[in-house]
Scaffold this active site. Structure first.
Site, PDB file in Angstrom:
ATOM      1  N   GLY A   1       9.726   3.131   2.284  1.00  0.00           N
ATOM      2  CA  GLY A   1      10.174   4.432   1.802  1.00  0.00           C
ATOM      3  C   GLY A   1      10.030   5.531   2.829  1.00  0.00           C
TER       4      GLY A   1
ATOM      5  N   LYS B   1       7.588   5.754   4.991  1.00  0.00           N
ATOM      6  CA  LYS B   1       6.193   5.930   5.382  1.00  0.00           C
ATOM      7  C   LYS B   1       5.753   4.786   6.283  1.00  0.00           C
ATOM      8  CE  LYS B   1       4.712   8.563   1.324  1.00  0.00           C
ATOM      9  NZ  LYS B   1       3.750   8.647   0.200  1.00  0.00           N
TER      10      LYS B   1
ATOM     11  N   ARG C   1      11.777  -9.170  -4.136  1.00  0.00           N
ATOM     12  CA  ARG C   1      11.904  -8.446  -5.405  1.00  0.00           C
ATOM     13  C   ARG C   1      13.293  -7.842  -5.473  1.00  0.00           C
ATOM     14  NH1 ARG C   1      11.848  -3.252  -3.569  1.00  0.00           N
ATOM     15  NH2 ARG C   1      10.695  -2.857  -1.628  1.00  0.00           N
TER      16      ARG C   1
END
Length: 357
Positions: free
Chosen positions: A17, A19, A134
């Protein structure tokens, strides 16, 4: 870093994301930026890799069962990013050839739904980024062009059901929905093809005029109308609020079209009709501006395109303040006149005129 050559990317394997990732231009910047990555994702292993310049961010949606069957459901292009965080996604990815995607799809020893991410260079080469074991928030892009319910397929695989027994997969490969015949996924009788094109846009509470500075506050109104070709979801509603310590994304919109141009047009119309009122800024106007740029419409972009626009301070066009005040006053006056006329006509219908004040 000196051995592989600058510029390089420092990336924490447990980051995401936007980061735990930094671009390093020279050896003098390395120590400080390395410490920043360590602080953002404490305890994570850290990779140092050569920067792939002018690259596209492509990803492949895969499904694999425990019996050795594995398929891919086309690709997604997530190259529109701000500080390494996706802003606009689309499917299918049109910049790479089908042969390239066949090479990207090679998977060994994986079971479930997953996403394999790559950087695709101008010369046709590609480099592995990561495997996400996922579903991702942009997975509806794939669902809308493949007509496959990915969460349902993921659960069925976990239950031990082989791919060729899953209804959506059978339909995708031209088989009868409720049959149980095996499918040769390596050489199928009917090769799947994507249905149309999808554009996805992430709605965030950020101020594009100040370098996408996050903003927070209360929501007075949020009105989004889904249609046949446009769908979206939001994590807040009217009378809700956006917390300053939460992720800035609070909405995700998806538009479908027969082709890329139609999908872009549908998204622009949907964003223009989206009504958000609150004491915070959003990226809606800026997204409209990006979708209407010539570079995006010509698909002439890469992962650094948006950051360059931000550096050049390309801002969304905002209406003139006086014009906005005049339009608002006219709207209030029109609403008042319409109500008075409605009351007058209603009185006439009852043969009872109200006294004039």
């Amino acid at each position: 870093a000196e051995r592989i050559g600058y510029p390089v990317i420092i990336k924490a394997s447990e980051g995401g994301g936007g980061k735990g990732i930094r671009k390093v231009e020279s050896v003098g910047d390395f120590p400080n930026l390395f410490r920043q990555v360590q602080a953002e994702v404490p305890g994570s292993p850290i990779f140092v890799m050569q920067l792939a310049q002018h690259a596209r961010h492509l990803e492949v949606q895969i499904l694999a069962d425990q019996y050795g069957h594995a398929i891919s459901l086309f690709g997604r292009d997530c190259s529109i990013q701000r500080r390494h965080q996706k802003i606009i996604e689309e499917a299918p990815a049109s910049v790479a050839t089908s042969l390239t995607f066949e090479q990207m799809e090679q998977m060994v020893g994986y079971v479930s739904a997953g996403t394999v991410e790559y950087l695709f260079s101008e010369d046709g080469s590609f480099h592995f980024l990561e495997l996400n074991p996922r579903l991702q928030v942009e997975h509806p892009c794939t669902e809308m062009i493949a007509d496959v319910n990915l969460p349902a397929a993921q659960l069925q695989i976990a239950m031990g059901i082989p791919l060729y027994r899953i209804k959506d997969i059978r339909v995708l490969f031209g088989e009868t929905p409720w049959g149980d015949s095996c499918i040769n996924f390596d050489a199928p009788h009917s090769v799947p093809s994507p249905r149309g094109h999808v554009i996805a846009a992430r709605i965030t509470s950020e101020n594009p005029d100040e370098g996408f500075k996050p903003s927070s506050g209360t929501v007075q109104e949020l009105n989004f109308r889904s249609s046949k070709n446009v769908w979206g979801y939001f994590s807040v509603g009217a009378t809700g609020g956006l917390h300053e310590f939460a992720d800035s994304q609070f909405g995700h919109c998806f538009s479908w079209g027969e082709n890329r141009e139609e999908a872009i047009s549908n998204m622009v119309v949907a964003l223009k009709e989206l009504s958000i009122r609150g004491d915070f800024r959003t990226t809606v106007e800026y997204l409209i501006k990006l979708l209407e740029t010539e570079s995006f419409r010509n698909n002439d972009i890469d992962t650094s395109w948006l950051d360059h626009l931000i550096a050049e301070k390309v801002q969304a066009e905002r209406p003139d303040t006086i014009l906005g005040v005049v339009c608002g006053a006219l709207h209030v006056a029109d609403a008042s006149f319409s109500k008075s006329m409605s009351d007058f006509l209603h009185s006439l219908e009852r043969c009872c005129l109200q006294p004039v004040c």
